[in-house]
Design an enzyme around this catalytic site. Structure first.
Site, mmCIF file in Angstrom:
data_model
loop_
_atom_site.group_PDB
_atom_site.id
_atom_site.type_symbol
_atom_site.label_atom_id
_atom_site.label_comp_id
_atom_site.label_asym_id
_atom_site.label_seq_id
_atom_site.Cartn_x
_atom_site.Cartn_y
_atom_site.Cartn_z
ATOM 1 N N ASP A 23 0.827 -1.208 0.000
ATOM 2 C CA ASP A 23 0.000 0.000 0.000
ATOM 3 C C ASP A 23 0.866 1.265 0.000
ATOM 4 O O ASP A 23 1.956 1.277 0.572
ATOM 5 C CB ASP A 23 -0.904 -0.018 1.241
ATOM 6 C CG ASP A 23 -2.059 0.957 1.115
ATOM 7 O OD1 ASP A 23 -2.290 1.480 0.017
ATOM 8 O OD2 ASP A 23 -2.739 1.201 2.133
ATOM 9 N N ASN A 71 -10.540 -3.146 -6.760
ATOM 10 C CA ASN A 71 -9.755 -2.170 -7.539
ATOM 11 C C ASN A 71 -10.385 -1.830 -8.895
ATOM 12 O O ASN A 71 -10.024 -0.826 -9.519
ATOM 13 C CB ASN A 71 -8.312 -2.654 -7.754
ATOM 14 C CG ASN A 71 -7.443 -2.553 -6.518
ATOM 15 O OD1 ASN A 71 -6.464 -3.269 -6.369
ATOM 16 N ND2 ASN A 71 -7.782 -1.643 -5.594
ATOM 17 N N ARG A 196 -5.458 -2.409 8.271
ATOM 18 C CA ARG A 196 -6.620 -3.269 8.007
ATOM 19 C C ARG A 196 -6.241 -4.273 6.931
ATOM 20 O O ARG A 196 -5.238 -4.101 6.228
ATOM 21 C CB ARG A 196 -7.839 -2.443 7.591
ATOM 22 C CG ARG A 196 -7.610 -1.570 6.401
ATOM 23 C CD ARG A 196 -8.824 -0.700 6.053
ATOM 24 N NE ARG A 196 -8.431 0.224 5.003
ATOM 25 C CZ ARG A 196 -7.864 1.417 5.204
ATOM 26 N NH1 ARG A 196 -7.662 1.846 6.437
ATOM 27 N NH2 ARG A 196 -7.499 2.178 4.197
HETATM 28 C C1 FPP Z 1 -1.969 0.188 -3.371
HETATM 29 O O1 FPP Z 1 -1.515 1.510 -3.454
HETATM 30 C C2 FPP Z 1 -1.374 -0.608 -4.426
HETATM 31 C C3 FPP Z 1 -2.058 -1.179 -5.448
HETATM 32 C C4 FPP Z 1 -3.506 -1.069 -5.613
HETATM 33 C C5 FPP Z 1 -1.367 -1.929 -6.497
HETATM 34 C C6 FPP Z 1 -0.162 -2.707 -6.065
HETATM 35 C C7 FPP Z 1 0.607 -3.033 -7.261
HETATM 36 C C8 FPP Z 1 1.933 -2.941 -7.353
HETATM 37 C C9 FPP Z 1 2.830 -2.601 -6.244
HETATM 38 C C10 FPP Z 1 2.564 -3.226 -8.651
HETATM 39 C C11 FPP Z 1 3.114 -4.609 -8.749
HETATM 40 C C12 FPP Z 1 2.082 -5.595 -9.078
HETATM 41 C C13 FPP Z 1 2.189 -6.552 -10.010
HETATM 42 C C14 FPP Z 1 1.144 -7.583 -10.048
HETATM 43 C C15 FPP Z 1 3.266 -6.636 -10.989
HETATM 44 P P1 FPP Z 1 -2.561 2.686 -3.588
HETATM 45 O O2 FPP Z 1 -2.660 3.049 -5.009
HETATM 46 O O3 FPP Z 1 -3.857 2.284 -2.956
HETATM 47 O O4 FPP Z 1 -1.855 3.789 -2.763
HETATM 48 P P2 FPP Z 1 -2.525 4.948 -1.897
HETATM 49 O O5 FPP Z 1 -3.282 4.258 -0.793
HETATM 50 O O6 FPP Z 1 -1.369 5.728 -1.409
HETATM 51 O O7 FPP Z 1 -3.414 5.717 -2.834
#
Ligand code: FPP
Length: 256
Positions: A23, A71, A196
């Protein structure tokens, strides 16, 4: 065929299996005035560093949350960026993963994924199916509740086909989860300071240790993972029991 077997995992103070909620990509980018896509892109670099560091810390399996069933609610452009990351990760890293003995397994629903992504996933799994040094599980189009529902539906289908071996119990339900046959989860880590599970590994979390770290995922790497190992080794896992001093009540390594 099980993704891992007790024989393929050597004894270790653990954790053998670390699950990661990666995250903080968006916040990492926003703090730098960059588009969120850049945060996700840096997140892939952090994933590469972390996978490389894990075996040296005694870890034999990593499960990472790449894309949740929730997502899909993000803007179409961000969904498309996240799908693109799978394409580029597999394109840049599959050969190395295969060479280094990593078995790739993708958890979650295949239905609803773009057909090229589904094909890429199948290729990654097939190419690395013979590997047993390390298991990398990528939860993609995954939700813990959806996975439990799918497992229950599999059991219903068996009953309807007259093929159910007995009453529904923990083992039969777990055998229908997309994590079936993999090692039990020792610790679930969430980065970015949020505390969480967000529908990650709900069934598997039953006796997992939980670790929350303040680092944003794109900044993650070997030091942060080593900190997880240290925190885990200072925990006292009892699995609901009260062991005699020095006796570990940990269950067998392979999940049912
Ligand atoms: C959460 O950060 C992260 C994700 C929804 C995507 C996780 C994916 C990667 C780390 C890329 C690698 C994955 C693969 C399968 C190659 P957020 O966007 O919710 O962050 P925020 O809470 O700060 O907005």
């Amino acid at each position: 065929m099980p993704a891992s077997s007790p024989e393929s995992l050597t004894p270790s103070p653990g954790p053998l299996h670390v699950a990661l909620i990666m995250d903080g990509n968006g916040r990492w980018a926003e703090r730098r005035g960059l588009p969120r896509a850049m945060g996700h892109r840096e997140g892939v670099q952090a994933l590469k560093r972390t996978v490389q560091a894990a075996p040296e810390l005694g870890i034999r399996c990593l499960t990472v949350f790449g894309f949740s069933t929730e997502n899909w609610q993000r803007p179409a452009e961000e969904v498309s960026d996240l799908m693109g990351l799978v394409r580029s990760y597999v394109a840049s890293d599959l050969k190395r993963l295969e060479r280094e003995g990593v078995r790739v397994r993708v958890l979650g629903r295949r239905t609803g994924l773009p057909s090229d992504i589904a094909a890429i996933i199948e290729r990654a799994e097939a190419t690395t199916a013979h590997n047993d040094k390390f298991l990398l599980q990528v939860a993609f189009n995954y939700g813990g509740r959806a996975d439990i529902i799918d497992a229950a539906q599999r059991y219903v289908d068996l009953v309807l086909a007259g093929e159910a071996a007995g009453p529904l119990n923990e083992q039969t339900l777990a055998s229908g989860l997309s994590t079936a046959g993999g090692p039990p989860v020792d610790v679930i880590v969430r980065t970015s300071g949020e505390q969480r599970l967000s529908n990650f590994l709900l069934w598997e979390a039953a006796y997992a240790e939980l670790v929350y770290q303040n680092v944003l995922w794109p900044d993650y790497g070997p030091a942060a993972l080593a900190d997880v190992v240290q925190q885990y080794q200072n925990r006292d896992r009892r699995f609901g029991g009260r062991p005699a001093p020095g006796v570990s009540p940990a269950p067998a390594l392979a999940a049912g």
